[in-house]
Write a protein that holds these residues in place. Structure first.
Motif, PDB file in Angstrom:
ATOM      1  N   ASP A 179       0.839  -1.198   0.000  1.00 31.49           N
ATOM      2  CA  ASP A 179       0.000   0.000   0.000  1.00 31.49           C
ATOM      3  C   ASP A 179       0.877   1.251   0.000  1.00 31.49           C
ATOM      4  OD1 ASP A 179      -1.952   1.892   0.214  1.00 31.49           O
ATOM      5  OD2 ASP A 179      -2.808   1.157   2.092  1.00 31.49           O
ATOM      6  N   SER A 181      -0.707   4.208  -0.990  1.00 23.49           N
ATOM      7  CA  SER A 181      -1.736   5.238  -1.147  1.00 23.49           C
ATOM      8  C   SER A 181      -1.337   6.518  -0.428  1.00 23.49           C
ATOM      9  CB  SER A 181      -3.072   4.739  -0.586  1.00 23.49           C
ATOM     10  OG  SER A 181      -3.505   3.587  -1.271  1.00 23.49           O
ATOM     11  N   ASN A 199      -2.149  -7.779  -4.190  1.00 21.38           N
ATOM     12  CA  ASN A 199      -2.725  -6.491  -4.565  1.00 21.38           C
ATOM     13  C   ASN A 199      -1.805  -5.347  -4.154  1.00 21.38           C
ATOM     14  OD1 ASN A 199      -4.903  -7.979  -5.420  1.00 21.38           O
ATOM     15  ND2 ASN A 199      -6.229  -7.428  -3.705  1.00 21.38           N
ATOM     16  N   ALA A 201      -1.661  -0.863  -4.104  1.00 17.69           N
ATOM     17  CA  ALA A 201      -2.409   0.386  -4.255  1.00 17.69           C
ATOM     18  C   ALA A 201      -1.449   1.566  -4.277  1.00 17.69           C
ATOM     19  CB  ALA A 201      -3.418   0.547  -3.119  1.00 17.69           C
ATOM     20  N   ALA A 203      -3.075   4.580  -4.936  1.00 19.20           N
ATOM     21  CA  ALA A 203      -4.176   5.529  -5.064  1.00 19.20           C
ATOM     22  C   ALA A 203      -3.783   6.891  -4.500  1.00 19.20           C
ATOM     23  CB  ALA A 203      -5.412   4.999  -4.342  1.00 19.20           C
ATOM     24  N   GLU A 221      -4.304  -7.422  -8.501  1.00 15.22           N
ATOM     25  CA  GLU A 221      -4.920  -6.131  -8.811  1.00 15.22           C
ATOM     26  C   GLU A 221      -3.978  -4.974  -8.473  1.00 15.22           C
ATOM     27  OE1 GLU A 221      -8.719  -3.475  -7.243  1.00 15.22           O
ATOM     28  OE2 GLU A 221      -8.835  -5.668  -7.222  1.00 15.22           O
ATOM     29  N   GLN A 223      -3.866  -0.628  -8.421  1.00 13.39           N
ATOM     30  CA  GLN A 223      -4.670   0.592  -8.477  1.00 13.39           C
ATOM     31  C   GLN A 223      -3.766   1.819  -8.486  1.00 13.39           C
ATOM     32  OE1 GLN A 223      -7.759   0.962  -5.580  1.00 13.39           O
ATOM     33  NE2 GLN A 223      -8.597  -1.083  -5.941  1.00 13.39           N
ATOM     34  N   ASN A 225      -5.476   4.950  -9.022  1.00 17.57           N
ATOM     35  CA  ASN A 225      -6.577   5.894  -9.165  1.00 17.57           C
ATOM     36  C   ASN A 225      -6.211   7.269  -8.613  1.00 17.57           C
ATOM     37  OD1 ASN A 225      -8.015   3.760 -10.212  1.00 17.57           O
ATOM     38  ND2 ASN A 225      -9.050   3.284  -8.289  1.00 17.57           N
ATOM     39  N   SER A 243      -6.151  -7.292 -12.781  1.00 18.49           N
ATOM     40  CA  SER A 243      -6.848  -6.078 -13.195  1.00 18.49           C
ATOM     41  C   SER A 243      -6.044  -4.852 -12.782  1.00 18.49           C
ATOM     42  CB  SER A 243      -8.238  -6.020 -12.559  1.00 18.49           C
ATOM     43  OG  SER A 243      -9.017  -7.137 -12.948  1.00 18.49           O
ATOM     44  N   VAL A 244      -6.090  -3.819 -13.626  1.00 20.80           N
ATOM     45  CA  VAL A 244      -5.361  -2.593 -13.313  1.00 20.80           C
ATOM     46  C   VAL A 244      -6.276  -1.401 -13.560  1.00 20.80           C
ATOM     47  CG1 VAL A 244      -4.351  -2.532 -15.644  1.00 20.80           C
ATOM     48  CG2 VAL A 244      -3.310  -1.206 -13.802  1.00 20.80           C
ATOM     49  N   GLN A 245      -6.240  -0.460 -12.631  1.00 11.58           N
ATOM     50  CA  GLN A 245      -7.054   0.744 -12.741  1.00 11.58           C
ATOM     51  C   GLN A 245      -6.164   1.980 -12.664  1.00 11.58           C
ATOM     52  OE1 GLN A 245     -10.451   1.003 -10.176  1.00 11.58           O
ATOM     53  NE2 GLN A 245     -10.963  -1.161 -10.380  1.00 11.58           N
ATOM     54  N   SER A 247      -7.784   5.082 -13.030  1.00 15.03           N
ATOM     55  CA  SER A 247      -8.938   5.968 -13.152  1.00 15.03           C
ATOM     56  C   SER A 247      -8.601   7.361 -12.629  1.00 15.03           C
ATOM     57  CB  SER A 247     -10.129   5.404 -12.375  1.00 15.03           C
ATOM     58  OG  SER A 247     -10.519   4.154 -12.900  1.00 15.03           O
TER      59      SER A 247
END
Length: 473
Positions: A179, A181, A199, A201, A203, A221, A223, A225, A243-245, A247
């Protein structure tokens, strides 16, 4: 440590830390060797609101506890391939580490937590192994920080961590959740060849310097974002197995995804690519979404593969959009998009339906040698100039009055005229035919195409029209 120095550092902490986590009282001073002795003996290391004076180095673990206390200076230990053993749980919160931190080639058997802690000098955890949870939540590294070639076998938490100097996670392996983030990298961040097995992140992470994820592997996954990328971003040959985001991120400089692989769905919705976006040779094995994106500086998808649906609807392309020789296996959706400069789809293969309806092409749309195996939709679109030379399609839903100029090619015109007849758009067929005859005459001043024009006269007017005055055409 003099009280004045402590006050200076405390002021820095109050300035940089957020209000709810800032140090609220003067820290007590703890010698670094006191901590090293506890680690050497396998005792828990638990401190809150302290100022650690001295260097924390794994070389001290090669001494006995008595030697650590008796020898006030660092002793150079013989080089060893075996890692230093740290059997203590380490929990240090709301504190300041004044000296250098060097835990290279160290095996941490228990949790390691530095929460809301300031590292005033360089900090290195290179080539180390963290067997249990590790956290640097809301900590700040004021100089360089390196975790290169280290392994985090459990959760690694760097959320809200600030890296004022360079940060290196080159070749680092993350076995558990990672993480980052709300982390902030003020200078360059090196994550090339890193591996995230669970996973991860990023973000709202803020990369203010260059960031390098070249040849990194994301096993689950990922992220990104609303992440901010201040300078060049490199994801070249990166593998996204999950999956990759991306956004709502902002790429303020070049975004390099050349030859990257996206095994599962990849979502870049509302992404802003303020610098060139490079996706040449990228492989999208699942859904690829670029809805409502902004490419003001150009985008390159040459030779890319889109394994399922590819969506670019309501996206703006400020400079050249290059999709040359790309392969769209599923639905290609560009509806409502705006191409301010050239859009190149030459040599592309569209195996599913293609939708360019409600799109605007202010310059040239190049469909040279493009192949469409399903319907192609251009309803309510506006095209300034289009090249259909050697393009192959069955049903092309493109009104003639949507085209300002069709680049001249005999076969392209004839195929489009026949397409209008199949659609029973007889007005479009007639208008296209008339433009073709006029353009053919201009393209053949040496009479080389007059036999074609004469044949069209016969079809349109009936009979032999060779006696008609040339002024008619």
């Amino acid at each position: 440590m003099q009280i004045s120095a402590i006050l200076i550092i405390l002021g820095l902490a109050l300035l940089l830390a957020s209000p709810h986590t800032a140090l609220g009282e003067l820290p007590s001073v703890v010698p670094a060797d006191e901590i090293m002795v506890k680690i050497r003996l396998g005792l828990p290391v638990e401190y809150d609101k302290v100022a650690i004076n001295g260097n924390l180095t794994s070389e001290r673990l090669g001494l006995t506890a008595k030697q650590i206390l008796r020898i006030p200076f660092e002793v150079k230990m013989p080089a060893s391939d075996e890692p230093m053993q740290a059997n203590s749980s380490i929990v240090i919160k709301n504190s300041i580490v004044y000296g250098r931190v060097d835990f290279g080639n160290t095996l941490f058997h228990k949790p390691v937590v530095f929460e809301n802690t300031f590292f005033m000098e360089n900090a290195s955890f290179e080539n180390s192994i963290f067997e249990e949870d590790t956290g640097f939540v809301h900590s700040m590294f004021l100089k360089n920080a390196s975790f290169a070639d280290s392994s985090f076998n459990a959760k690694a938490n760097f959320s809200q961590t600030y890296f004022k100097g360079s940060a290196s996670f080159y070749g680092t392996q993350f076995g558990g959740i990672a993480d980052f983030s709300l982390a902030r990298f003020y200078t360059d961040a090196q994550l090339a060849s890193s591996q995230f097995n669970s996973n991860v992140a990023f973000a709202k992470t803020d990369f203010r310097g260059k960031n390098n994820f070249k040849e990194a592997i994301f096993g689950q996954e990922a992220q990104f974002n609303k992440t901010k990328f201040g300078k060049e971003s490199t994801f070249e040959r990166t593998i996204f197995a999950g999956s990759v985001q991306f956004s709502g991120p902002v790429f303020n400089s070049t975004a390099d995804f050349i030859s990257s692989q996206f095994t599962k769905d990849a979502r870049f919705n509302e992404a802003q690519f303020m610098g060139p976006a490079l996706f040449a040779g990228a492989r999208f094995s699942d859904l690829a979404e670029f809805k409502d994106c902004h490419f003001p500086a150009g985008v390159d998808f040459t030779g890319s593969d889109f394994g399922i649906d590819a969506t670019f609807c309501n996206t703006s392309f400020g400079q050249r959009a290059d999709f040359t020789a790309s392969d769209f296996l599923g639905f290609a959706d560009f509806c409502g998009s705006n191409f301010a400069c050239d859009a190149d789809f030459s040599n592309c293969s569209f195996r599913g339906p293609a939708d360019f309806s409600r799109s605007a092409f202010s310059e040239k749309m190049n469909l040279y040698d493009a192949q469409f195996r399903r319907n192609v939709h251009f309803e309510s679109s506006k095209i300034n100039k289009i090249n259909l030379t050697q393009a192959r399609y069955e049903w092309l839903f493109l009104k003639w009055d949507s085209i300002n100029h069709l680049e001249f090619d005999d076969n392209a015109y004839q195929m489009l005229i026949n397409n209008y007849k199949k659609l029973q758009w007889y007005g479009d067929s007639s208008d296209c035919n008339s433009t073709y005859m006029g353009t053919a005459a201009q393209e053949a001043p040496n009479q080389s195409h007059l036999w074609i024009i004469d044949g069209i006269r016969s079809i349109v007017l009936g009979g032999n029209s060779s006696h008609l005055p040339d002024l008619i055409f």
